[in-house]
Design a protein around this motif. Sequence first.
Motif, PDB file in Angstrom:
ATOM      1  N   ILE A  49       0.834  -1.204   0.000  1.00 37.74           N
ATOM      2  CA  ILE A  49       0.000   0.000   0.000  1.00 37.74           C
ATOM      3  C   ILE A  49       0.864   1.248   0.000  1.00 37.74           C
ATOM      4  O   ILE A  49       0.621   2.209  -0.750  1.00 37.74           O
ATOM      5  N   HIS A  52       2.499   1.723  -3.486  1.00 45.99           N
ATOM      6  CA  HIS A  52       1.547   2.188  -4.501  1.00 45.99           C
ATOM      7  C   HIS A  52       1.063   3.605  -4.206  1.00 45.99           C
ATOM      8  O   HIS A  52       0.758   4.364  -5.135  1.00 45.99           O
ATOM      9  N   MET A  53       0.993   3.984  -2.930  1.00 49.33           N
ATOM     10  CA  MET A  53       0.578   5.340  -2.600  1.00 49.33           C
ATOM     11  C   MET A  53       1.629   6.354  -3.062  1.00 49.33           C
ATOM     12  O   MET A  53       1.287   7.443  -3.529  1.00 49.33           O
ATOM     13  N   LYS A  56       1.098   6.879  -6.541  1.00 49.50           N
ATOM     14  CA  LYS A  56      -0.285   7.297  -6.793  1.00 49.50           C
ATOM     15  C   LYS A  56      -1.048   6.295  -7.664  1.00 49.50           C
ATOM     16  O   LYS A  56      -1.877   6.662  -8.500  1.00 49.50           O
ATOM     17  N   LEU A  58      -3.739   4.342  -7.516  1.00 51.34           N
ATOM     18  CA  LEU A  58      -4.959   4.084  -6.754  1.00 51.34           C
ATOM     19  C   LEU A  58      -5.702   2.841  -7.247  1.00 51.34           C
ATOM     20  O   LEU A  58      -6.411   2.194  -6.469  1.00 51.34           O
ATOM     21  N   ILE A  61      -4.178  -0.020  -5.415  1.00 52.45           N
ATOM     22  CA  ILE A  61      -4.560   0.070  -4.004  1.00 52.45           C
ATOM     23  C   ILE A  61      -5.996  -0.410  -3.821  1.00 52.45           C
ATOM     24  O   ILE A  61      -6.305  -1.153  -2.882  1.00 52.45           O
ATOM     25  N   ILE A 123      -4.202   2.940   4.302  1.00 55.12           N
ATOM     26  CA  ILE A 123      -4.312   3.854   3.154  1.00 55.12           C
ATOM     27  C   ILE A 123      -4.225   5.303   3.622  1.00 55.12           C
ATOM     28  O   ILE A 123      -3.519   6.131   3.030  1.00 55.12           O
ATOM     29  N   ASN A 126      -0.681   6.411   5.024  1.00 53.68           N
ATOM     30  CA  ASN A 126       0.353   6.485   3.988  1.00 53.68           C
ATOM     31  C   ASN A 126       0.040   7.531   2.924  1.00 53.68           C
ATOM     32  O   ASN A 126       0.734   7.590   1.903  1.00 53.68           O
ATOM     33  N   SER A 127      -0.963   8.345   3.168  1.00 51.79           N
ATOM     34  CA  SER A 127      -1.309   9.416   2.237  1.00 51.79           C
ATOM     35  C   SER A 127      -1.051  10.775   2.893  1.00 51.79           C
ATOM     36  O   SER A 127      -0.676  10.858   4.063  1.00 51.79           O
ATOM     37  N   PHE A 183     -10.399   9.078  -2.249  1.00 52.02           N
ATOM     38  CA  PHE A 183      -9.734   8.291  -3.288  1.00 52.02           C
ATOM     39  C   PHE A 183     -10.687   7.518  -4.184  1.00 52.02           C
ATOM     40  O   PHE A 183     -10.238   6.902  -5.164  1.00 52.02           O
TER      41      PHE A 183
END
Length: 236
Positions: A49, A52-53, A56, A58, A61, A123, A126-127, A183
């Motif tokens: 996660i 991939h974050m 970006k 998504l 994810i 999620i 990590n954003s 998201f």
Amino acid sequence: MVLVNKTDMAMLGAMQGEAKAGAYALAFYFSMLVFIPYRSLNAIVIPLIATHMRSKNLTEIGNLFRKTSAMNLVIGSWVFIGIWTSIDEFYTLFPKHAEGKWAVFFLGISALVQITAGLQRAIIVNSRHYRFDLYANMSLLAVVAVSNYLLIPILQVTGAAIATAGSLLLYNLAGVGYVYFRFRIHPFTWRSFASVFLCAGVMILGQVLPDFGNPWVNIFTHSVIVTVVFLPLAIG
């Protein structure tokens, strides 16, 4: 989050005595069995996660969110059904804590909600919206404390379980809603709803399984029957 998992037990012990806290602690540990597969899977998925974050991605994810949610729900439901169909036999072995039976049910349902929605937290943290997790956790702690204060005097051990389970349900719904808002991804598929209905059906079946007169024999046979009925249908 550590405080959330200790607040209900501490408040129950302070308001109702150590015996009630002991009954609740046993129910809590039963419900923790539902988390064992979830924690193992998340140890693998959460770094993905984060990766991939950063890029970006998504779409990937969202795929991970849905796949892990479905897998966690199936495996967690299997564990929970196994516990609940033999709960009377378990408490035959621990009779002085038998008032924790319904606490096991509510905490177990709460655990299923958490493992189904659990990656929402990974999620978010990590954003760039990670601050939401802090605000949500602080709000959760406040709701847990207030709801336990109100329900423990009325329902004692079961009240503590309902208060904590309800608070965690709101927390996870808020997290899933926030992830969808930011998201446009969510953990639910048609399999999620099918698994819920299947879980409920097998739990009802578990209440009419035969009693063989020995708690250990009942636990073994009930577990085998639940596994043979539930897993092929859930996986298929």
